[in-house]
Design an enzyme around this catalytic site. Sequence first.
Site, PDB file in Angstrom:
ATOM      1  N   THR A 298     -18.871  42.385  43.346  1.00 53.33           N
ATOM      2  CA  THR A 298     -19.276  41.297  44.242  1.00 53.33           C
ATOM      3  C   THR A 298     -18.320  41.166  45.432  1.00 53.33           C
ATOM      4  OG1 THR A 298     -18.003  39.613  43.042  1.00 53.33           O
ATOM      5  CG2 THR A 298     -20.252  40.030  42.287  1.00 53.33           C
ATOM      6  N   ASP A 299     -18.785  40.386  46.411  1.00 53.92           N
ATOM      7  CA  ASP A 299     -17.951  40.094  47.569  1.00 53.92           C
ATOM      8  C   ASP A 299     -17.222  38.767  47.339  1.00 53.92           C
ATOM      9  OD1 ASP A 299     -19.840  38.061  47.981  1.00 53.92           O
ATOM     10  OD2 ASP A 299     -20.851  39.126  49.610  1.00 53.92           O
ATOM     11  N   GLY A 300     -16.623  38.212  48.365  1.00 56.94           N
ATOM     12  CA  GLY A 300     -15.865  36.965  48.251  1.00 56.94           C
ATOM     13  C   GLY A 300     -16.703  35.755  47.886  1.00 56.94           C
ATOM     14  N   MET A 301     -18.021  35.883  47.977  1.00 60.07           N
ATOM     15  CA  MET A 301     -18.916  34.770  47.631  1.00 60.07           C
ATOM     16  C   MET A 301     -19.574  34.993  46.274  1.00 60.07           C
ATOM     17  SD  MET A 301     -20.632  34.248  51.394  1.00 60.07           S
ATOM     18  CE  MET A 301     -21.010  35.988  51.537  1.00 60.07           C
TER      19      MET A 301
END
Length: 138
Positions: free
Chosen positions: A13-16
């Site tokens: 996943t990304d930062g969100m």
Amino acid sequence: MFTYKRRVTFYETDGMKVVHHANYLKYFEEARVEYLRAGGLDLNELMEEGIVFPIVEVSVKYLKSACYDDTLLIGTYLRRVDRVRLDFDYEVVRESTGELLTTGHTVNTYTHMKTGRIARLPKEKIEGLVKLSEGDRI
């Protein structure tokens, strides 16, 4: 249809906490390999014989995002199976809600590892896949 189940890990996943788009191709790969295994086609055995299984076409449609810790069901359909080519369709669904998140399609072929030329598998090698995929072909 063959269903492969997996949980989204944090590193995908990304930062969100949303799955990065490229990871769906990995999910398709995991599901496709398990489908082949269920159909009796062992990729290690093929590679020992000098045959590899490259993707020659891929498409993905992103509808909704998968997130960290979601459990995904990757429905895998073998739409075409013959001695030189396999066409797969995919549907990625969030297990908890039943929401369709992503769809995809790949075209795979068999090639000789040394020459890159198309390889024709013996009918006996794909018999299990033909049987497993009977309901997938439309």
